[in-house]
Write a protein that holds these residues in place. Structure first.
Motif, PDB file in Angstrom:
ATOM      1  N   VAL A  84       0.857  -1.177   0.000  1.00  0.00           N
ATOM      2  CA  VAL A  84       0.000   0.000   0.000  1.00  0.00           C
ATOM      3  C   VAL A  84       0.894   1.227   0.000  1.00  0.00           C
ATOM      4  CG1 VAL A  84      -1.782   1.267   1.256  1.00  0.00           C
ATOM      5  CG2 VAL A  84      -1.778  -1.238   1.283  1.00  0.00           C
ATOM      6  N   GLY A  85       0.567   2.201  -0.829  1.00  0.00           N
ATOM      7  CA  GLY A  85       1.424   3.377  -0.872  1.00  0.00           C
ATOM      8  C   GLY A  85       0.773   4.569  -1.525  1.00  0.00           C
ATOM      9  N   THR A  86       1.539   5.649  -1.593  1.00  0.00           N
ATOM     10  CA  THR A  86       1.101   6.868  -2.263  1.00  0.00           C
ATOM     11  C   THR A  86       2.132   7.263  -3.312  1.00  0.00           C
ATOM     12  OG1 THR A  86       2.153   8.265  -0.591  1.00  0.00           O
ATOM     13  CG2 THR A  86      -0.187   7.741  -0.294  1.00  0.00           C
ATOM     14  N   SER A  87       1.639   7.812  -4.399  1.00  0.00           N
ATOM     15  CA  SER A  87       2.487   8.340  -5.468  1.00  0.00           C
ATOM     16  C   SER A  87       2.165   9.812  -5.638  1.00  0.00           C
ATOM     17  CB  SER A  87       2.224   7.575  -6.768  1.00  0.00           C
ATOM     18  OG  SER A  87       2.869   8.202  -7.871  1.00  0.00           O
ATOM     19  N   THR A  88       3.199  10.660  -5.659  1.00  0.00           N
ATOM     20  CA  THR A  88       3.022  12.099  -5.831  1.00  0.00           C
ATOM     21  C   THR A  88       3.788  12.529  -7.067  1.00  0.00           C
ATOM     22  OG1 THR A  88       2.825  12.400  -3.433  1.00  0.00           O
ATOM     23  CG2 THR A  88       3.287  14.367  -4.747  1.00  0.00           C
ATOM     24  N   LEU A  89       3.046  12.831  -8.126  1.00  0.00           N
ATOM     25  CA  LEU A  89       3.620  13.188  -9.423  1.00  0.00           C
ATOM     26  C   LEU A  89       3.507  14.691  -9.616  1.00  0.00           C
ATOM     27  CD1 LEU A  89       4.657  12.536 -12.312  1.00  0.00           C
ATOM     28  CD2 LEU A  89       2.286  11.951 -12.910  1.00  0.00           C
ATOM     29  N   GLN A  90       4.661  15.340  -9.780  1.00  0.00           N
ATOM     30  CA  GLN A  90       4.677  16.786  -9.937  1.00  0.00           C
ATOM     31  C   GLN A  90       4.117  17.200 -11.302  1.00  0.00           C
ATOM     32  OE1 GLN A  90       5.422  18.838  -7.407  1.00  0.00           O
ATOM     33  NE2 GLN A  90       5.701  16.956  -6.194  1.00  0.00           N
ATOM     34  N   PRO A  91       3.553  18.425 -11.389  1.00  0.00           N
ATOM     35  CA  PRO A  91       3.011  18.883 -12.665  1.00  0.00           C
ATOM     36  C   PRO A  91       4.116  19.345 -13.611  1.00  0.00           C
ATOM     37  CG  PRO A  91       2.784  20.603 -11.015  1.00  0.00           C
ATOM     38  CD  PRO A  91       3.352  19.397 -10.301  1.00  0.00           C
ATOM     39  N   GLY A  92       3.757  19.496 -14.870  1.00  0.00           N
ATOM     40  CA  GLY A  92       4.693  20.022 -15.857  1.00  0.00           C
ATOM     41  C   GLY A  92       4.380  19.498 -17.243  1.00  0.00           C
ATOM     42  N   ILE A  93       5.041  20.079 -18.231  1.00  0.00           N
ATOM     43  CA  ILE A  93       4.911  19.655 -19.618  1.00  0.00           C
ATOM     44  C   ILE A  93       6.304  19.585 -20.216  1.00  0.00           C
ATOM     45  CG2 ILE A  93       4.041  20.303 -21.910  1.00  0.00           C
ATOM     46  CD1 ILE A  93       1.624  21.499 -20.599  1.00  0.00           C
ATOM     47  N   VAL A  94       6.596  18.497 -20.897  1.00  0.00           N
ATOM     48  CA  VAL A  94       7.876  18.305 -21.588  1.00  0.00           C
ATOM     49  C   VAL A  94       7.558  18.132 -23.062  1.00  0.00           C
ATOM     50  CG1 VAL A  94       9.933  16.879 -21.824  1.00  0.00           C
ATOM     51  CG2 VAL A  94       8.931  17.249 -19.558  1.00  0.00           C
ATOM     52  N   GLY A  95       7.959  19.106 -23.875  1.00  0.00           N
ATOM     53  CA  GLY A  95       7.497  19.123 -25.253  1.00  0.00           C
ATOM     54  C   GLY A  95       6.000  19.371 -25.246  1.00  0.00           C
ATOM     55  N   ASP A  96       5.250  18.446 -25.805  1.00  0.00           N
ATOM     56  CA  ASP A  96       3.787  18.528 -25.762  1.00  0.00           C
ATOM     57  C   ASP A  96       3.186  17.590 -24.726  1.00  0.00           C
ATOM     58  OD1 ASP A  96       3.527  20.433 -27.801  1.00  0.00           O
ATOM     59  OD2 ASP A  96       3.637  18.894 -29.354  1.00  0.00           O
ATOM     60  N   GLU A  97       4.021  16.771 -24.078  1.00  0.00           N
ATOM     61  CA  GLU A  97       3.516  15.736 -23.173  1.00  0.00           C
ATOM     62  C   GLU A  97       3.440  16.235 -21.736  1.00  0.00           C
ATOM     63  OE1 GLU A  97       4.843  11.480 -24.093  1.00  0.00           O
ATOM     64  OE2 GLU A  97       6.504  12.715 -24.826  1.00  0.00           O
ATOM     65  N   TYR A  98       2.373  15.825 -21.076  1.00  0.00           N
ATOM     66  CA  TYR A  98       2.249  16.128 -19.653  1.00  0.00           C
ATOM     67  C   TYR A  98       3.196  15.247 -18.835  1.00  0.00           C
ATOM     68  CZ  TYR A  98      -1.895  19.066 -20.287  1.00  0.00           C
ATOM     69  OH  TYR A  98      -2.749  20.073 -20.640  1.00  0.00           O
ATOM     70  N   ALA A  99       3.524  15.734 -17.647  1.00  0.00           N
ATOM     71  CA  ALA A  99       4.397  14.999 -16.734  1.00  0.00           C
ATOM     72  C   ALA A  99       3.828  13.624 -16.444  1.00  0.00           C
ATOM     73  CB  ALA A  99       4.571  15.786 -15.435  1.00  0.00           C
ATOM     74  N   MET A 100       4.710  12.616 -16.399  1.00  0.00           N
ATOM     75  CA  MET A 100       4.235  11.238 -16.242  1.00  0.00           C
ATOM     76  C   MET A 100       5.262  10.392 -15.504  1.00  0.00           C
ATOM     77  SD  MET A 100       4.623  10.042 -20.210  1.00  0.00           S
ATOM     78  CE  MET A 100       6.064  10.534 -21.164  1.00  0.00           C
ATOM     79  N   THR A 101       4.794   9.252 -15.049  1.00  0.00           N
ATOM     80  CA  THR A 101       5.683   8.249 -14.469  1.00  0.00           C
ATOM     81  C   THR A 101       6.226   7.354 -15.584  1.00  0.00           C
ATOM     82  OG1 THR A 101       3.872   6.687 -14.118  1.00  0.00           O
ATOM     83  CG2 THR A 101       4.366   8.230 -12.317  1.00  0.00           C
ATOM     84  N   ARG A 102       7.213   6.527 -15.244  1.00  0.00           N
ATOM     85  CA  ARG A 102       7.757   5.617 -16.257  1.00  0.00           C
ATOM     86  C   ARG A 102       6.703   4.642 -16.756  1.00  0.00           C
ATOM     87  NH1 ARG A 102      12.730   2.619 -13.784  1.00  0.00           N
ATOM     88  NH2 ARG A 102      11.414   2.720 -11.917  1.00  0.00           N
ATOM     89  N   GLY A 103       5.821   4.201 -15.875  1.00  0.00           N
ATOM     90  CA  GLY A 103       4.813   3.215 -16.245  1.00  0.00           C
ATOM     91  C   GLY A 103       5.380   1.813 -16.244  1.00  0.00           C
ATOM     92  N   HIS A 104       4.490   0.824 -16.130  1.00  0.00           N
ATOM     93  CA  HIS A 104       4.959  -0.556 -16.058  1.00  0.00           C
ATOM     94  C   HIS A 104       3.821  -1.542 -16.325  1.00  0.00           C
ATOM     95  CE1 HIS A 104       3.500   0.370 -11.949  1.00  0.00           C
ATOM     96  NE2 HIS A 104       3.070  -0.891 -11.967  1.00  0.00           N
ATOM     97  N   LEU A 105       4.210  -2.747 -16.622  1.00  0.00           N
ATOM     98  CA  LEU A 105       3.356  -3.932 -16.532  1.00  0.00           C
ATOM     99  C   LEU A 105       3.875  -4.716 -15.339  1.00  0.00           C
ATOM    100  CD1 LEU A 105       1.190  -5.830 -17.894  1.00  0.00           C
ATOM    101  CD2 LEU A 105       3.126  -6.946 -19.037  1.00  0.00           C
ATOM    102  N   HIS A 106       3.013  -5.347 -14.591  1.00  0.00           N
ATOM    103  CA  HIS A 106       3.516  -6.143 -13.485  1.00  0.00           C
ATOM    104  C   HIS A 106       4.301  -7.338 -14.009  1.00  0.00           C
ATOM    105  CE1 HIS A 106       0.305  -4.273 -10.731  1.00  0.00           C
ATOM    106  NE2 HIS A 106       1.466  -3.667 -10.585  1.00  0.00           N
ATOM    107  N   ALA A 107       5.401  -7.641 -13.336  1.00  0.00           N
ATOM    108  CA  ALA A 107       6.243  -8.766 -13.751  1.00  0.00           C
ATOM    109  C   ALA A 107       5.457 -10.077 -13.722  1.00  0.00           C
ATOM    110  CB  ALA A 107       7.476  -8.854 -12.851  1.00  0.00           C
TER     111      ALA A 107
END
Length: 213
Positions: A84-107
């Motif tokens: 159980v946890g929390t994720s805090t993603l800061q705002p911003g734009i890089v190029g045209d893309e909004y700020a994001m996490t790396r993303g994943h599929l579960h192993a």
């Protein structure tokens, strides 16, 4: 039999998790290759600094019972447990893309995950190896139950931190490489006037058919 003890956690809307056993951060300088416009990412690093925090995760995990190593041992050690946890993603734009996490599929690809928005405004970008794509917009009080076999990434489309509470099986693991190997996710979340839009990623070459790390 040694049993873990129940743990009381406190969850704040700013992402503070009382009772957390681990915290990790991803710095802006760690995100090479995540954004399609690498020149824009380099400019952001130069302006904000490589050490600026892109997102932070606090979580609570029970200690491994057997203390072994490797994925098979990890699954055995954590059978039935939750992270159980929390994720805090800061705002911003890089190029045209909004700020994001790396993303994943579960192993262990069939493992699901719950994300509940505590504050901010975000989008969960979801894709399967065999071609399905979904976007789920989240505001405070809204949640998405991500089934197994879905690649998922958090995107901050607001102007304040996007904070989520998450929960998933402790043996799930993460495969981050599946996105990098595919040239990024199939869709990009980009600025569209005052809002956001999901558009095709021309660099996407398809996911590994097995969906395995």
């Amino acid at each position: 039999m040694d049993l873990a003890l129940p743990t009381r956690l406190t969850v704040a809307t700013d992402g503070t998790l009382g009772g957390a056993t681990r915290r990790y951060t991803k710095l802006l300088g760690d995100l090479d290759g995540v954004y399609r416009d690498n020149t824009a990412w380099q400019a952001a690093v130069a302006e904000q600094g490589a050490e600026s925090i892109a997102y932070a995760v606090d979580d609570h995990r029970y200690p491994d019972q057997a203390g072994g190593t490797g994925r098979d041992q990890l699954a055995a050690d954590n059978a039935g447990a939750l992270i159980v946890g929390t994720s805090t993603l800061q705002p911003g734009i890089v190029g045209d893309e909004y700020a994001m996490t790396r993303g994943h599929l579960h192993a262990i690809a069939d493992r699901a995950e719950l994300y509940h928005c505590l504050s901010g405004h975000g989008v969960m970008l979801l894709e399967t190896v065999d071609g399905h794509s979904e976007t789920v917009e989240l505001r405070p009080g809204e949640a998405v139950n991500v089934p197994g076999h879905w690649i998922h990434r958090s995107v901050n489309v607001g102007d304040e931190p996007f904070v989520t509470l998450f929960c998933y099986a402790a043996d799930a693991g993460q495969d981050y490489g599946i996105i990098a190997d595919a040239g990024g996710m199939r869709s990009l979340i980009v600025r569209d006037g005052d809002s956001w839009a999901a558009v095709p990623n021309p660099d996407h070459i398809g996911y590994r058919a097995d969906g395995k790390a």
